[in-house]
Motif scaffolding. Structure first.
Motif, PDB file in Angstrom:
ATOM      1  N   ARG A   1     -19.647   0.816  -0.836  1.00  0.00           N
ATOM      2  CA  ARG A   1     -17.808   2.343  -1.151  1.00  0.00           C
ATOM      3  C   ARG A   1     -18.311   2.430   0.139  1.00  0.00           C
ATOM      4  O   ARG A   1     -17.803   3.566   0.424  1.00  0.00           O
ATOM      5  CB  ARG A   1     -18.457   2.908  -2.075  1.00  0.00           C
ATOM      6  CG  ARG A   1     -17.700   2.431  -3.203  1.00  0.00           C
ATOM      7  CD  ARG A   1     -18.541   3.710  -4.727  1.00  0.00           C
ATOM      8  NE  ARG A   1     -17.890   5.547  -4.207  1.00  0.00           N
ATOM      9  CZ  ARG A   1     -16.657   5.784  -4.702  1.00  0.00           C
ATOM     10  NH1 ARG A   1     -15.949   4.321  -5.802  1.00  0.00           N
ATOM     11  NH2 ARG A   1     -16.383   6.493  -4.648  1.00  0.00           N
TER      12      ARG A   1
ATOM     13  N   GLY B   1     -12.198   1.043   4.215  1.00  0.00           N
ATOM     14  CA  GLY B   1     -11.469   1.134   2.763  1.00  0.00           C
ATOM     15  C   GLY B   1     -10.363  -0.101   3.370  1.00  0.00           C
ATOM     16  O   GLY B   1     -10.121  -0.432   1.673  1.00  0.00           O
ATOM     17  N   PHE B   2      -9.987  -0.112   4.040  1.00  0.00           N
ATOM     18  CA  PHE B   2      -9.462  -1.625   4.258  1.00  0.00           C
ATOM     19  C   PHE B   2      -9.798  -2.566   3.245  1.00  0.00           C
ATOM     20  O   PHE B   2      -9.169  -3.434   2.633  1.00  0.00           O
ATOM     21  CB  PHE B   2      -9.092  -1.801   6.141  1.00  0.00           C
ATOM     22  CG  PHE B   2      -9.522  -1.913   6.595  1.00  0.00           C
ATOM     23  CD1 PHE B   2      -9.571  -3.988   6.698  1.00  0.00           C
ATOM     24  CD2 PHE B   2     -10.096  -2.030   7.647  1.00  0.00           C
ATOM     25  CE1 PHE B   2     -10.565  -4.563   7.374  1.00  0.00           C
ATOM     26  CE2 PHE B   2     -11.094  -2.511   8.220  1.00  0.00           C
ATOM     27  CZ  PHE B   2     -11.210  -3.325   8.105  1.00  0.00           C
TER      28      PHE B   2
ATOM     29  N   GLN C   1     -12.540  -2.480   1.845  1.00  0.00           N
ATOM     30  CA  GLN C   1     -12.356  -2.395  -0.332  1.00  0.00           C
ATOM     31  C   GLN C   1     -10.583  -3.012  -0.997  1.00  0.00           C
ATOM     32  O   GLN C   1     -11.512  -3.436  -2.220  1.00  0.00           O
ATOM     33  CB  GLN C   1     -12.943  -1.171  -0.424  1.00  0.00           C
ATOM     34  CG  GLN C   1     -14.093  -0.625   0.300  1.00  0.00           C
ATOM     35  CD  GLN C   1     -14.363   0.677  -0.196  1.00  0.00           C
ATOM     36  OE1 GLN C   1     -14.139   0.912  -1.634  1.00  0.00           O
ATOM     37  NE2 GLN C   1     -14.856   1.367   0.666  1.00  0.00           N
ATOM     38  N   ALA C   2     -10.476  -2.155  -0.209  1.00  0.00           N
ATOM     39  CA  ALA C   2      -8.838  -2.546  -0.942  1.00  0.00           C
ATOM     40  C   ALA C   2      -8.687  -4.339  -1.115  1.00  0.00           C
ATOM     41  O   ALA C   2      -8.210  -4.559  -2.136  1.00  0.00           O
ATOM     42  CB  ALA C   2      -7.408  -1.799  -0.227  1.00  0.00           C
TER      43      ALA C   2
ATOM     44  N   HIS D   1     -10.738  -5.663  -3.449  1.00  0.00           N
ATOM     45  CA  HIS D   1      -9.934  -5.201  -4.612  1.00  0.00           C
ATOM     46  C   HIS D   1      -8.442  -5.821  -5.611  1.00  0.00           C
ATOM     47  O   HIS D   1      -8.852  -6.726  -6.617  1.00  0.00           O
ATOM     48  CB  HIS D   1      -9.288  -3.743  -5.541  1.00  0.00           C
ATOM     49  CG  HIS D   1      -8.904  -2.683  -6.107  1.00  0.00           C
ATOM     50  ND1 HIS D   1     -10.029  -2.918  -7.282  1.00  0.00           N
ATOM     51  CD2 HIS D   1      -8.086  -2.888  -6.694  1.00  0.00           C
ATOM     52  CE1 HIS D   1      -9.515  -2.122  -7.875  1.00  0.00           C
ATOM     53  NE2 HIS D   1      -8.081  -1.875  -7.810  1.00  0.00           N
ATOM     54  N   ASN D   2      -7.721  -5.936  -4.636  1.00  0.00           N
ATOM     55  CA  ASN D   2      -6.438  -6.751  -4.515  1.00  0.00           C
ATOM     56  C   ASN D   2      -6.716  -7.995  -4.768  1.00  0.00           C
ATOM     57  O   ASN D   2      -5.874  -8.637  -5.943  1.00  0.00           O
ATOM     58  CB  ASN D   2      -5.476  -6.862  -3.439  1.00  0.00           C
ATOM     59  CG  ASN D   2      -5.231  -5.306  -3.126  1.00  0.00           C
ATOM     60  OD1 ASN D   2      -4.904  -4.413  -4.132  1.00  0.00           O
ATOM     61  ND2 ASN D   2      -4.662  -4.392  -2.149  1.00  0.00           N
TER      62      ASN D   2
ATOM     63  N   ASP E   1      -1.536  -5.634  -1.899  1.00  0.00           N
ATOM     64  CA  ASP E   1      -0.694  -5.625  -3.353  1.00  0.00           C
ATOM     65  C   ASP E   1       0.246  -5.571  -2.375  1.00  0.00           C
ATOM     66  O   ASP E   1       1.109  -4.196  -2.682  1.00  0.00           O
ATOM     67  CB  ASP E   1      -1.728  -4.371  -4.080  1.00  0.00           C
ATOM     68  CG  ASP E   1      -0.303  -4.273  -4.848  1.00  0.00           C
ATOM     69  OD1 ASP E   1       0.041  -4.876  -6.083  1.00  0.00           O
ATOM     70  OD2 ASP E   1      -0.887  -3.458  -5.870  1.00  0.00           O
TER      71      ASP E   1
ATOM     72  N   ASP F   1     -17.064  -4.947  -6.806  1.00  0.00           N
ATOM     73  CA  ASP F   1     -15.724  -3.725  -6.575  1.00  0.00           C
ATOM     74  C   ASP F   1     -15.780  -3.292  -8.536  1.00  0.00           C
ATOM     75  O   ASP F   1     -15.229  -1.871  -7.863  1.00  0.00           O
ATOM     76  CB  ASP F   1     -14.356  -4.651  -6.845  1.00  0.00           C
ATOM     77  CG  ASP F   1     -13.117  -3.555  -6.806  1.00  0.00           C
ATOM     78  OD1 ASP F   1     -13.098  -3.028  -5.345  1.00  0.00           O
ATOM     79  OD2 ASP F   1     -12.089  -3.754  -7.081  1.00  0.00           O
TER      80      ASP F   1
ATOM     81  N   GLN G   1     -16.448   0.742  -8.628  1.00  0.00           N
ATOM     82  CA  GLN G   1     -14.851   2.218  -9.056  1.00  0.00           C
ATOM     83  C   GLN G   1     -15.624   2.757 -10.610  1.00  0.00           C
ATOM     84  O   GLN G   1     -15.090   3.457 -10.650  1.00  0.00           O
ATOM     85  CB  GLN G   1     -14.145   0.888  -9.823  1.00  0.00           C
ATOM     86  CG  GLN G   1     -12.765  -0.196  -8.642  1.00  0.00           C
ATOM     87  CD  GLN G   1     -12.238   0.749  -8.009  1.00  0.00           C
ATOM     88  OE1 GLN G   1     -11.489   1.501  -8.026  1.00  0.00           O
ATOM     89  NE2 GLN G   1     -11.932   0.163  -6.957  1.00  0.00           N
TER      90      GLN G   1
END
Length: 262
Positions: A75, A79-80, A82-83, A86-87, A130, A205, A209
């Protein structure tokens, strides 16, 4: 015709755009919506609680010393990044969501899922971006445990699975089937590699979350009971969503309802 031929590329992009438009139209079609209070009623039956608590203690030790620390470190990454993880994980799971949409008899959601997978795998670079979400085609959950619930199979007693955590018997069976089913097949080293990355990324991930919820539940007097109740409520909501065939985009603001007997 070579794949790099301009005419071929135009055809491929036209198909993707057409599918995006079709899926977008389905996504915007009004569907049945829950009432004012969106929480589904649920019940908890835990006849093997002493055994489950013993397995829970083992799972908590693994989580405290391995999974949670890794998730907290994850975490702190950009951010990019992690995104992207996740995606990718979400996109890799779309074929199983599609299968369950079909098993649940929901044509609209299956079209949305297929559209998301095609668009994100191509325009979204193997799902790292996404693109579908940006087009208004929202993702929804669908798994074998939910499908069994849509088929009105009872939840059954609480089962604490080593490493996999708390579930009811219906969802535990669904998890086993989920591991056994591979929509991609097993004959490609590329798919095997992507599958390994998906499994690792999904574990980290997914735990990341869940950190805000589990951190709050740990403050309760009985962490085991609090987590058991939270999981039961969430899964009841997922099954209710599947029966409605609607994507629930927000959380209920209603007070918790009394538990219903199974």
């Amino acid at each position: 015709m070579p794949l790099t031929d301009p005419a071929s590329l135009r055809v491929r992009y036209s198909l993707v755009l057409a599918l995006a438009a079709f899926a977008s139209g389905c996504a915007q079609t009004p569907a049945a919506t829950p009432g004012r209070c969106e929480h589904a009623r649920y019940g908890v039956h835990d006849p093997a609680e002493p055994i489950n608590r013993g397995i829970f203690a083992f799972n908590r030790t693994v989580d405290d010393y391995a999974l949670a620390p890794v998730a907290r470190g994850y975490r702190k990454l950009p951010g990019f990044f992690q995104a992207g993880v996740h995606n990718f994980v979400a996109n890799f799971g779309e074929p199983k969501v599609f299968v369950n949409d079909l098993l649940q008899g929901n044509g609209q959601r299956s079209v949305n899922t297929l559209g998301r997978f095609v668009i994100n795998t191509t325009a979204g670079i193997v799902g790292l971006v996404d693109v579908s979400g940006k087009l208004g085609i929202e993702r929804h959950e669908a798994d074998f445990g939910q499908t069994f619930g849509v088929w009105n199979i009872a939840a059954g007693p609480t089962v604490e699975l080593p490493i996999l955590g708390t579930a009811n018997l219906r969802d535990a069976t669904g998890k086993v089937i989920d591991f056994m089913v591979s929509p991609f097949g097993d004959n490609s080293s590329t798919v095997d590699t992507l599958g390994t990355l998906n499994t690792a990324g999904g574990i980290v991930d997914g735990r990341a979350q869940a950190l805000p919820l589990t951190d709050e539940l740990r403050t309760r007097p009985d962490y085991y009971a609090a987590l058991r109740e939270a999981v039961a409520q969430r899964r009841a909501d997922v099954v209710a969503e599947g029966k409605l065939g609607a994507v629930v985009t927000g959380q209920s603001t209603c007070p918790d309802e009394e538990n219903a007997d199974e």
